[in-house]
Design a protein around this motif. Structure first.
Motif, PDB file in Angstrom:
ATOM      1  N   ASN A 143      13.059  33.434  44.138  1.00  0.00           N
ATOM      2  CA  ASN A 143      14.441  33.558  43.662  1.00  0.00           C
ATOM      3  C   ASN A 143      14.594  34.792  42.775  1.00  0.00           C
ATOM      4  O   ASN A 143      15.123  34.724  41.656  1.00  0.00           O
ATOM      5  N   ARG A 156      20.621  32.599  46.301  1.00  0.00           N
ATOM      6  CA  ARG A 156      21.344  31.408  46.749  1.00  0.00           C
ATOM      7  C   ARG A 156      22.766  31.728  47.213  1.00  0.00           C
ATOM      8  O   ARG A 156      23.352  30.976  47.994  1.00  0.00           O
ATOM      9  N   ASP A 157      23.326  32.822  46.727  1.00  0.00           N
ATOM     10  CA  ASP A 157      24.685  33.195  47.104  1.00  0.00           C
ATOM     11  C   ASP A 157      24.730  34.060  48.353  1.00  0.00           C
ATOM     12  O   ASP A 157      25.766  34.113  49.033  1.00  0.00           O
ATOM     13  N   ASP A 186      22.512  22.633  53.408  1.00  0.00           N
ATOM     14  CA  ASP A 186      22.210  23.996  52.989  1.00  0.00           C
ATOM     15  C   ASP A 186      20.797  24.032  52.405  1.00  0.00           C
ATOM     16  O   ASP A 186      20.601  24.132  51.200  1.00  0.00           O
ATOM     17  N   LYS A 189      19.138  26.889  49.924  1.00  0.00           N
ATOM     18  CA  LYS A 189      19.117  26.784  48.459  1.00  0.00           C
ATOM     19  C   LYS A 189      17.902  25.991  47.983  1.00  0.00           C
ATOM     20  O   LYS A 189      17.374  26.240  46.894  1.00  0.00           O
ATOM     21  N   THR A 192      14.873  28.301  48.104  1.00  0.00           N
ATOM     22  CA  THR A 192      14.970  29.409  47.159  1.00  0.00           C
ATOM     23  C   THR A 192      14.316  29.008  45.837  1.00  0.00           C
ATOM     24  O   THR A 192      14.703  28.031  45.207  1.00  0.00           O
TER      25      THR A 192
END
Length: 427
Positions: A143, A156-157, A186, A189, A192
């Protein structure tokens, strides 16, 4: 119906000898070695997702995935490592749709190589971690991000799809190739920041942005922590749209500097720079960032701190309390030297090797803060694998979410064979 994983029929087992080699050094020239703390581990260099799945199906020991090895010390050292699985061979950009602002690239693709390809079409992946040679899989697993997190967010975005190989060799996919994708869970995420403990990331899908045509900077001196916090709050509450706002902090008595970066059209960045000077009570404008901008500090122990953004002054004061910024081993500062994303509540600090992290963590706790070791050693040299540290020393207290994290780990890796002990609480 949500779909969390899909077995890949092409991911057949491969003979161990075709991709797994004894611990006699890396098979690929330039590939990272296992590191001094995993001297007996075998080395695997799969070339694709099918080989990765075959290796995990065909082995029974513990496995630690590694990309370029630039962030190995960001997690606690593994409690066991029978096999180091290098993902550098998964190095293809498999699909690029410039018109859709989407790219699909394998885990071993270096971010710098991807950015070069995207720049030919006037586009970029708006992630800018400073580690040279960092690969996409490693960036997801750690991350990692940089100054642009203020405007564009973090992994994450920007990650809209991911393919992973689970501990039993199952190939699982999540997400898709459209930005507004609502099908399935999802799981991107979830992977990550998992440091390879829930699965091996083999492919990533990203949303892209156009390269900005112009930039401008505003540099503001900040004599004390109060002024640093005041500038950050004013900027965060303003209608301005900076790409980044990076603070360099050299300790109480030395102060620091806040550099605000604007990226847009030429007219827009000039106008916003002027408004920022007025908003912040002064400053100088320019068109480039200083050399320290976005870099991690070095020397002693290097920490990543997260906290409520409004608590920036209290965080700086807590770091200053660790000691005066005198010269330490190798010319590194013995006190805290900090670079912070001033408006997002993320900072990196080089602290004295003997710093009491329990005291620091207690000081950060009222501000929803944490301090995690990401590198360094007592003599100020690089310590990539974090030898001798326990998970508790590395991460700090596990917190209220540890029970949930344990259930997730047991669900995805019931045998605890992937990166064992690397996560919070020794998971």
């Amino acid at each position: 119906m949500p779909r969390a994983s899909v077995p890949d029929p092409s991911a057949r087992p491969v003979p161990a000898s075709s991709a797994v080699r004894p611990a006699t050094g890396p098979a690929n020239p330039g590939a990272p070695a296992s590191g001094p703390h995993w001297p007996d581990a075998e080395q695997a260099h799969p070339a694709n997702a099918a080989e990765t799945a075959g290796i995990l199906r065909g082995t029974r020991g513990t496995v630690v995935p590694v990309g370029a090895g630039t962030k190995t010390g960001w997690a606690a050292p593994p409690t066991s490592c029978d096999l180091v699985l290098h993902t550098g061979g998964l190095a293809g950009i498999t699909e690029y749709l410039p018109g859709d602002l989407v790219v699909v690239a394998e885990a071993g693709v270096p971010l710098s190589a991807l950015q070069q390809t995207l720049a030919e079409h006037g586009q970029m992946l708006a992630l800018d971690p400073p580690e040279a040679g960092a690969t996409l899989g490693g960036i997801v697993s750690a991350n990692a991000s940089g100054p642009r997190r203020l405007r564009y967010g973090t992994v994450r975005d920007l990650l809209i799809g991911v393919t992973v190989v689970l501990a039993d060799g199952t190939v699982a996919r999540a997400g898709g190739k459209v930005v507004k994708n609502v099908a399935g869970y999802d799981l991107g995420k979830l992977y990550t920041g998992a440091h390879g403990a829930l699965g091996v990331v083999v492919s990533t899908t990203w949303r892209l942005h156009p390269l900005p045509p112009a930039r401008a900077t505003v540099t503001v001196p900040v004599p004390d922590s109060t002024q640093a916090g005041r500038c950050a709050v004013r900027l965060a509450r303003s209608p301005l749209t900076p790409t980044a706002a990076e603070l360099r902090w050299d300790g109480a008595g030395s102060g620091g500097a806040l550099v605000v970066l604007f990226e847009s059209t030429a007219a827009s960045v000039r106008a916003q720079a002027r408004e920022a000077v007025a908003l912040l009570g002064g400053g100088t404008t320019g068109d480039d960032v200083p050399a320290w901008f976005g870099r991690r500090p070095r020397g002693g122990l290097v920490l990543r701190l997260a906290y409520a953004p409004a608590a920036l002054p209290q965080v700086l004061d807590a770091l200053d309390a660790l000691g005066a910024p005198t010269q330490g081993a190798g010319g590194a500062p013995a006190g805290a030297h900090v670079t912070a994303s001033a408006c997002t509540g993320v900072a990196y600090a080089a602290v004295p090797p003997g710093a009491d992290l329990a005291v620091l963590r207690a000081a950060l706790a009222p501000y929803d803060g944490s301090a995690v070791i990401v590198g360094g050693s007592p003599d100020g040299t690089a310590q990539a694998a974090g030898a001798g540290r326990t998970a508790a020393e590395h991460w700090g207290p596990p917190g209220d979410a540890f029970a949930l994290m344990t259930r997730v780990k047991d669900r995805f890796d019931p045998g605890r064979r992937l990166s064992p002990g690397r996560l919070l609480g020794g998971l």
